[in-house]
Design an enzyme around this catalytic site. Structure first.
Site, PDB file in Angstrom:
ATOM      1  N   GLU A   1       0.824  -1.206   0.000  1.00 41.52           N
ATOM      2  CA  GLU A   1       0.000   0.000   0.000  1.00 41.52           C
ATOM      3  C   GLU A   1       0.861   1.260   0.000  1.00 41.52           C
ATOM      4  O   GLU A   1       0.566   2.232  -0.706  1.00 41.52           O
ATOM      5  CB  GLU A   1      -0.936  -0.022   1.211  1.00 41.52           C
ATOM      6  CG  GLU A   1      -2.014  -1.096   1.091  1.00 41.52           C
ATOM      7  CD  GLU A   1      -2.812  -1.300   2.364  1.00 41.52           C
ATOM      8  OE1 GLU A   1      -3.948  -1.813   2.266  1.00 41.52           O
ATOM      9  OE2 GLU A   1      -2.306  -0.962   3.458  1.00 41.52           O
TER      10      GLU A   1
ATOM     11  N   GLN B   1      -9.287  -7.632  12.749  1.00 43.10           N
ATOM     12  CA  GLN B   1     -10.478  -8.422  13.049  1.00 43.10           C
ATOM     13  C   GLN B   1     -10.215  -9.449  14.150  1.00 43.10           C
ATOM     14  O   GLN B   1     -11.078  -9.722  14.981  1.00 43.10           O
ATOM     15  CB  GLN B   1     -10.972  -9.135  11.793  1.00 43.10           C
ATOM     16  CG  GLN B   1     -11.930  -8.318  10.945  1.00 43.10           C
ATOM     17  CD  GLN B   1     -13.215  -8.021  11.679  1.00 43.10           C
ATOM     18  OE1 GLN B   1     -13.663  -8.775  12.541  1.00 43.10           O
ATOM     19  NE2 GLN B   1     -13.825  -6.899  11.352  1.00 43.10           N
TER      20      GLN B   1
END
Length: 469
Positions: free
Chosen positions: A180, A330
């Site tokens: 990224e 998560q």
């Protein structure tokens, strides 16, 4: 030294860390008949997956790091203490934290350790001075200053070799953060800064992505790794795989290829995103219990996320090792909720033996490559391109804390992705050099203390980097 009440009115739950695991655990205890104390070394809850967008000028610090106190201010059974946790005593059920020369001892009936992980340089911590990681706000702001400063220095340089060195950006580690970041540096140079300089062309910047693995995004593999690599190459990113970094200095780094050949890349701006190391609190816990730690310092927990022999102590998020679960937000969120549920079950009279094992529900993982392009894996479903990018935007927006932050982020994304501008392009010398200066001061103070025959874990007056939060 201040000591928290030894006998609180209600069971005392202490949570170490204000990241995803700690925050979700605290929020899940909102209506429980307990008093919750969150101890964190920063004043904010950091949405770490978007940190690279702060580093490349897309988002502001406030968008991804709201104040923890403000998030929890309506939760009347919860208090927040700023401080760096230095020790955990499992026999006395106490946590000792430090802030600017003051030690605070907090007692607990139940403990949730969610202190996260830092950057790992695989035993070469000296690399950090020249290749900062991407784990904190300070890291992101320092990196923004280094990236933008490299273009500014190149603009005033008359030396072609120096210009090439300044306009070479190396990202070490081809995992999600590295991919990224490399993609955004490439877009920044080729799109946002287009036409902004008179003596250099930012589009000529060289962006190199290094990794010792065989693929970018090795956790995905196959089609998704290939698509990610193709998109990065379309952006002009040079991908160099099977390459291990053996040395780093101010002006470049030395790389060892698979055949054993050593070569040097001249680059003023380097970023390290190649590994993580769990908080040293994990080793403290292991030393006082039947638990073990793995090579990354994570605690091998029981199926109920508790420490072996200590059912009232839970270790979650990046600090726990269980069933090869990945270090994803998560996992931390679900672990925090699960730990809170077991604490509430204990209040209702259920014994630790009745606890069901923690089961992670995999909602998928994703990484953005550039605007309009991302890869995502949800079960066996693989998504790439624009659809993957839309899914990435929606998921990340959903988990941002607060309506204002979501609105501000949408506006920033619209400006950056549909237009060419980026609103957060300011940087200062202090952002670039403050960490280096503080580290050197700490080393000098520690050396002076040793010379004076003193023993100190940190320089007199406390650790300013920790206190800054």
């Amino acid at each position: 030294m201040s000591i928290q009440p030894a006998e609180p009115r209600r069971p005392q739950v202490v949570i170490i860390g204000s990241g995803f695991g700690g925050l979700f655990a605290a929020q899940a205890l909102r209506k429980a008949d307990v008093d919750v104390t969150m101890i964190a070394r920063t004043t904010h809850h950091l949405f770490q997956p978007l940190l690279y967008q702060v580093a490349t000028g897309i988002l502001s610090v406030g968008d991804i790091a709201p104040a923890t106190r403000l998030i929890l201010r309506k939760q009347k059974n919860t208090q927040v203490l700023l401080g760096n946790v230095e020790s955990i005593d499992l026999d006395e059920n106490t946590v000792t934290s430090h802030l600017l020369g003051r030690d605070t001892v907090t007692r607990f009936d139940s403990l949730v350790v969610a202190a996260g992980a830092g950057q790992s340089y695989f035993g070469n911590d000296q690399f950090a001075e020249f290749a900062p990681g991407m784990k904190t706000i300070d890291d992101a702001l320092e990196l923004r200053g280094r990236i933008l400063g490299a273009f500014e220095q190149a603009e005033v340089s008359d030396d072609p070799d120096e210009r090439r060195r300044l306009l070479t950006f190396v990202v070490v580690g081809a995992g999600p953060t590295g991919v990224e970041l490399a993609g955004q540096i490439a877009e920044l140079s080729r799109r946002t800064l287009k036409g902004a300089f008179r003596h250099i062309d930012p589009a000529h910047a060289r962006v190199v992505l290094l990794d010792g693995a065989d693929n970018v995004l090795p956790v995905y593999g196959g089609k998704l790794s290939r698509k990610a690599a193709e998109k990065l190459e379309d952006l002009g990113v040079e991908i160099q795989l099977g390459a291990l970094v053996t040395d780093v200095d101010a002006d470049g780094l030395v790389v060892k290829d698979r055949d054993g050949t050593l070569r040097r890349i001249e680059a003023r701006c380097k970023v390290w995103s190649a590994g993580v190391q769990a908080s040293p609190l994990g080793k403290q816990i292991a030393d006082q219990s039947d638990a073990e730690i793995d090579r990354a310092g994570r605690v091998l927990v029981d199926p109920d996320l508790s420490v072996p022999g200590h059912p009232n102590v839970f270790v979650i998020g990046d600090m726990m090792a269980l069933d090869k679960l990945p270090g994803l937000a998560q996992v931390a969120m679900q672990g925090g909720k699960y730990a809170a549920k077991q604490i509430k079950a204990g209040l209702a009279g259920h014994s630790p033996e009745e606890r069901p094992p923690f089961k992670y529900f995999d909602k998928g993982s994703m990484a953005t490559i550039s605007r309009f392009s991302a890869v995502a894996q949800v079960g066996k479903l693989e998504i790439t391109g624009f659809i993957g990018w839309i899914a990435w935007l929606a998921i990340h927006l959903m988990y941002l804390i607060g309506f204002r932050n979501r609105l501000s982020t949408v506006i920033s994304w619209t400006v950056s992705f549909l237009g060419r501008g980026r609103a957060q392009m300011a940087s200062t010398e202090q952002q670039v050099f403050a960490r280096i200066a503080m580290n050197r001061m700490q080393k000098e103070d520690a050396a002076a203390a040793r010379a004076a025959g003193l023993t100190a874990d940190e320089p007199p007056g406390g650790d300013p980097e920790k206190a800054a939060g």
